[in-house]
Design a protein around this motif. Structure first.
Motif, PDB file in Angstrom:
ATOM      1  N   LYS A 265      20.662 -28.256   4.798  1.00  0.00           N
ATOM      2  CA  LYS A 265      20.687 -27.961   3.356  1.00  0.00           C
ATOM      3  C   LYS A 265      20.713 -26.448   3.144  1.00  0.00           C
ATOM      4  O   LYS A 265      19.834 -25.738   3.629  1.00  0.00           O
ATOM      5  CB  LYS A 265      19.438 -28.530   2.673  1.00  0.00           C
ATOM      6  CG  LYS A 265      19.363 -30.039   2.660  1.00  0.00           C
ATOM      7  CD  LYS A 265      18.099 -30.483   1.931  1.00  0.00           C
ATOM      8  CE  LYS A 265      17.958 -31.994   1.970  1.00  0.00           C
ATOM      9  NZ  LYS A 265      16.715 -32.450   1.326  1.00  0.00           N
ATOM     10  N   SER A 266      21.739 -25.983   2.410  1.00  0.00           N
ATOM     11  CA  SER A 266      21.833 -24.552   2.082  1.00  0.00           C
ATOM     12  C   SER A 266      21.685 -24.361   0.591  1.00  0.00           C
ATOM     13  O   SER A 266      22.263 -25.116  -0.195  1.00  0.00           O
ATOM     14  CB  SER A 266      23.199 -23.992   2.490  1.00  0.00           C
ATOM     15  OG  SER A 266      23.340 -24.022   3.869  1.00  0.00           O
ATOM     16  N   LEU A 267      20.925 -23.346   0.226  1.00  0.00           N
ATOM     17  CA  LEU A 267      20.692 -23.073  -1.191  1.00  0.00           C
ATOM     18  C   LEU A 267      21.216 -21.684  -1.544  1.00  0.00           C
ATOM     19  O   LEU A 267      20.842 -20.690  -0.929  1.00  0.00           O
ATOM     20  CB  LEU A 267      19.188 -23.137  -1.496  1.00  0.00           C
ATOM     21  CG  LEU A 267      18.818 -23.026  -2.981  1.00  0.00           C
ATOM     22  CD1 LEU A 267      19.151 -24.320  -3.712  1.00  0.00           C
ATOM     23  CD2 LEU A 267      17.343 -22.686  -3.143  1.00  0.00           C
ATOM     24  N   LEU A 268      22.127 -21.648  -2.525  1.00  0.00           N
ATOM     25  CA  LEU A 268      22.548 -20.379  -3.121  1.00  0.00           C
ATOM     26  C   LEU A 268      21.635 -20.155  -4.308  1.00  0.00           C
ATOM     27  O   LEU A 268      21.573 -21.003  -5.197  1.00  0.00           O
ATOM     28  CB  LEU A 268      23.982 -20.484  -3.648  1.00  0.00           C
ATOM     29  CG  LEU A 268      25.154 -20.139  -2.744  1.00  0.00           C
ATOM     30  CD1 LEU A 268      26.444 -20.234  -3.545  1.00  0.00           C
ATOM     31  CD2 LEU A 268      25.000 -18.753  -2.156  1.00  0.00           C
ATOM     32  N   ALA A 269      20.965 -19.023  -4.380  1.00  0.00           N
ATOM     33  CA  ALA A 269      19.926 -18.860  -5.407  1.00  0.00           C
ATOM     34  C   ALA A 269      20.039 -17.533  -6.136  1.00  0.00           C
ATOM     35  O   ALA A 269      20.562 -16.559  -5.612  1.00  0.00           O
ATOM     36  CB  ALA A 269      18.548 -18.985  -4.768  1.00  0.00           C
ATOM     37  N   GLY A 270      19.569 -17.537  -7.362  1.00  0.00           N
ATOM     38  CA  GLY A 270      19.470 -16.301  -8.142  1.00  0.00           C
ATOM     39  C   GLY A 270      20.733 -15.934  -8.879  1.00  0.00           C
ATOM     40  O   GLY A 270      20.865 -14.811  -9.372  1.00  0.00           O
ATOM     41  N   ALA A 271      21.685 -16.874  -9.001  1.00  0.00           N
ATOM     42  CA  ALA A 271      22.993 -16.539  -9.583  1.00  0.00           C
ATOM     43  C   ALA A 271      23.139 -17.085 -10.999  1.00  0.00           C
ATOM     44  O   ALA A 271      22.398 -17.963 -11.432  1.00  0.00           O
ATOM     45  CB  ALA A 271      24.102 -17.117  -8.707  1.00  0.00           C
ATOM     46  N   HIS A 272      24.127 -16.564 -11.703  1.00  0.00           N
ATOM     47  CA  HIS A 272      24.558 -17.154 -12.970  1.00  0.00           C
ATOM     48  C   HIS A 272      25.615 -18.194 -12.604  1.00  0.00           C
ATOM     49  O   HIS A 272      26.724 -17.853 -12.191  1.00  0.00           O
ATOM     50  CB  HIS A 272      25.141 -16.067 -13.876  1.00  0.00           C
ATOM     51  CG  HIS A 272      25.529 -16.556 -15.226  1.00  0.00           C
ATOM     52  ND1 HIS A 272      25.171 -15.929 -16.393  1.00  0.00           N
ATOM     53  CD2 HIS A 272      26.250 -17.642 -15.625  1.00  0.00           C
ATOM     54  CE1 HIS A 272      25.645 -16.586 -17.437  1.00  0.00           C
ATOM     55  NE2 HIS A 272      26.317 -17.624 -16.996  1.00  0.00           N
ATOM     56  N   VAL A 273      25.260 -19.480 -12.714  1.00  0.00           N
ATOM     57  CA  VAL A 273      26.139 -20.553 -12.238  1.00  0.00           C
ATOM     58  C   VAL A 273      26.939 -21.122 -13.410  1.00  0.00           C
ATOM     59  O   VAL A 273      26.368 -21.581 -14.404  1.00  0.00           O
ATOM     60  CB  VAL A 273      25.323 -21.681 -11.558  1.00  0.00           C
ATOM     61  CG1 VAL A 273      26.265 -22.775 -11.051  1.00  0.00           C
ATOM     62  CG2 VAL A 273      24.491 -21.117 -10.412  1.00  0.00           C
ATOM     63  N   VAL A 274      28.256 -21.071 -13.269  1.00  0.00           N
ATOM     64  CA  VAL A 274      29.170 -21.599 -14.288  1.00  0.00           C
ATOM     65  C   VAL A 274      29.725 -22.908 -13.740  1.00  0.00           C
ATOM     66  O   VAL A 274      30.579 -22.904 -12.851  1.00  0.00           O
ATOM     67  CB  VAL A 274      30.312 -20.596 -14.554  1.00  0.00           C
ATOM     68  CG1 VAL A 274      31.245 -21.101 -15.647  1.00  0.00           C
ATOM     69  CG2 VAL A 274      29.751 -19.227 -14.922  1.00  0.00           C
ATOM     70  N   THR A 275      29.245 -24.044 -14.255  1.00  0.00           N
ATOM     71  CA  THR A 275      29.563 -25.318 -13.595  1.00  0.00           C
ATOM     72  C   THR A 275      30.943 -25.862 -13.944  1.00  0.00           C
ATOM     73  O   THR A 275      31.517 -26.612 -13.187  1.00  0.00           O
ATOM     74  CB  THR A 275      28.526 -26.394 -13.957  1.00  0.00           C
ATOM     75  OG1 THR A 275      28.640 -26.700 -15.358  1.00  0.00           O
ATOM     76  CG2 THR A 275      27.116 -25.945 -13.620  1.00  0.00           C
TER      77      THR A 275
END
Ligand code: ZN
Length: 444
Positions: free
Chosen positions: A2-12
């Motif tokens: 499991k990899s987590l990208l964190a701390g971003a402004h996520v545009v889904t």
């Protein structure tokens, strides 16, 4: 893992247009398994991308990768003049050159945030084999998804078409080769890395019979169909003279317009024709830079979207753009829409949507183009601390208005294929050097 990208402004790019400030994306086995903000889920790896914007990977819906070999030619030409000048040079193409060209174009696309490349290859000189295989190999090596196509031309100049007779094929060869490639390469289902589409070139280089038989074959094999359509006023005049109708009416008469079809350009569509595209579910690959470069005009994309037409973006051939930079097309789509319809004609987020989810819909893919659980972990991570975004109050709109040049990180199926703006699996200067060697063979 499991990899987590964190701390971003996520545009889904989901139906609700959800964005998460200080958001995260969880990936496992090539797919997104969670997206949100606030409390972070458990993961084996946490990648801090604080300050970045994360969008779905971009999806390119029209291209001719081989054309990187012949850039900056026929500089003041119309489409037909440009084609007539370049056809004899393209007739020299072989698998080695195609491979070098594909690596170059795909690398450029990936560095511009693209995770799925459609390529329309229609030049098959007699006796040259392995052309489609070469571009598929390039995509697999660089780590990007590809929808390759077996294009075709069978209407040579002596039969009233535009291409030279030496570049046209017979129908049986085209259909047999298309079926062979589909059997060898086409994957279906979520997460497909390689797909094949059926793509006769255009109304002025393909007979009606090959158009019809291509559609029959595609529908029998469950493949999508693609062609160029309504790109220039000259094409419109050609169709009226030869077929007595507009390019769209011609395609309609051949039974083409349907949900499994998308057409490149569609610059010259009337309102009733836009309605016909919407009613039949036919998609459009909007290629604004190429249309401007060749002076072809500007497609009525606002009207298409209002009518409910599926629209994606394409960089189009590298010899009529001359970049393979898909994020620049996002900006260009916004600018040309506003040039036609004023500042309300397209928002920055609508432009990103065309380049991501719009492209996925045009290619008939429900597994890419949106960041949501269950969909492919195809993600573009954009830094916002560079010169071009300094002072941008809204980083998402800032990316588009600035026309940001390079993605920071790119994930395809959860695999990091670009990091720090550099390819992970290849060296970009080596790709350019190998390309220069091949391009010399195509010098004027
Ligand atoms: Zn094209």
């Amino acid at each position: 893992m499991k990899s987590l990208l964190a701390g971003a402004h996520v545009v889904t790019m989901d139906d609700a247009e959800t964005e998460f400030q200080d958001g995260w994306v969880l990936m496992e086995d090539g797919f997104v398994t969670g997206v949100g903000a606030g409390a972070e889920p458990e993961a084996d790896e946490r990648v801090d991308v604080a300050g970045a914007v994360v969008t779905p990977g971009l999806v390119n819906t029209h291209h001719h990768l081989y054309q990187t070999l012949t850039r900056a030619r026929a500089q003041q030409a119309t489409l037909f003049e440009w084609l007539v000048e370049l056809y004899p040079t393209w007739a020299r193409i072989d698998a080695e050159a195609e491979y070098a060209a594909a690596r170059t174009g795909i690398a450029e696309l990936m560095l511009s945030g693209c995770t799925t490349v459609f390529d329309h290859h229609y030049v098959f000189p007699r006796g040259r084999t392995g052309l489609v295989e070469a571009e598929v190999q390039a995509a697999q090596e660089l780590g990007c998804r590809i929808v390759a196509s077996r294009g075709s031309m069978d209407l040579g100049v002596s039969d009233g078409g535009l291409p030279p007779d030496e570049l046209v094929e017979d129908i049986d060869t085209v259909l047999a080769e298309t079926e062979r490639l589909a059997g060898a390469l086409h994957e279906s289902g979520a997460g497909a890395r390689v797909q094949i589409a059926v793509a006769p070139c255009s109304p002025f280089s393909v007979t009606g019979r090959l158009m019809t038989e291509s559609a029959d074959l595609a529908r029998r094999l469950g493949l999508n169909l693609h062609t160029h359509l309504a790109e220039t006023v000259e094409e419109e005049a050609y169709c009226r003279e030869l077929y007595g109708c507009s390019p769209v009416e011609y395609l309609d008469s051949l039974g083409w317009l349907d949900r499994d079809v998308w057409c490149a350009h569609c610059v010259h569509l009337s309102d009733p024709e836009i309605g016909r595209f919407a009613d039949t579910g036919t998609g459009v690959a909007h290629c604004p830079t190429s249309n401007l470069r060749l002076g072809a005009g500007v497609a009525p994309v606002r009207s298409m979207l209002d009518a409910g037409v599926r629209v994606g973006l394409g960089v189009d051939g590298s010899a009529s753009n001359e970049r393979s930079h898909l994020f620049h097309e996002v900006k260009q789509a916004l600018l040309v829409a506003r040039g036609r319809g004023g500042p309300q004609a397209m928002t920055a987020r609508e432009a990103i949507r065309l380049g991501t989810r719009g492209g996925a819909e045009v290619l008939g893919r429900s597994d890419i183009g949106v960041i949501a659980p269950g969909l492919c972990a195809d993600l573009a991570v954009w830094r916002t601390d560079g010169l071009e975004l300094a002072g941008a109050a809204d980083p998402v709109a800032g990316l588009v208005f600035a026309g940001v040049d390079r993605v920071d990180r790119l994930y395809v199926g959860g695999e990091l294929v670009v990091q720090g703006g550099a390819l992970m699996r290849a060296d970009e200067s080596e790709i350019a050097s190998a390309h220069r060697t091949q391009a010399r063979r195509f010098a004027p």
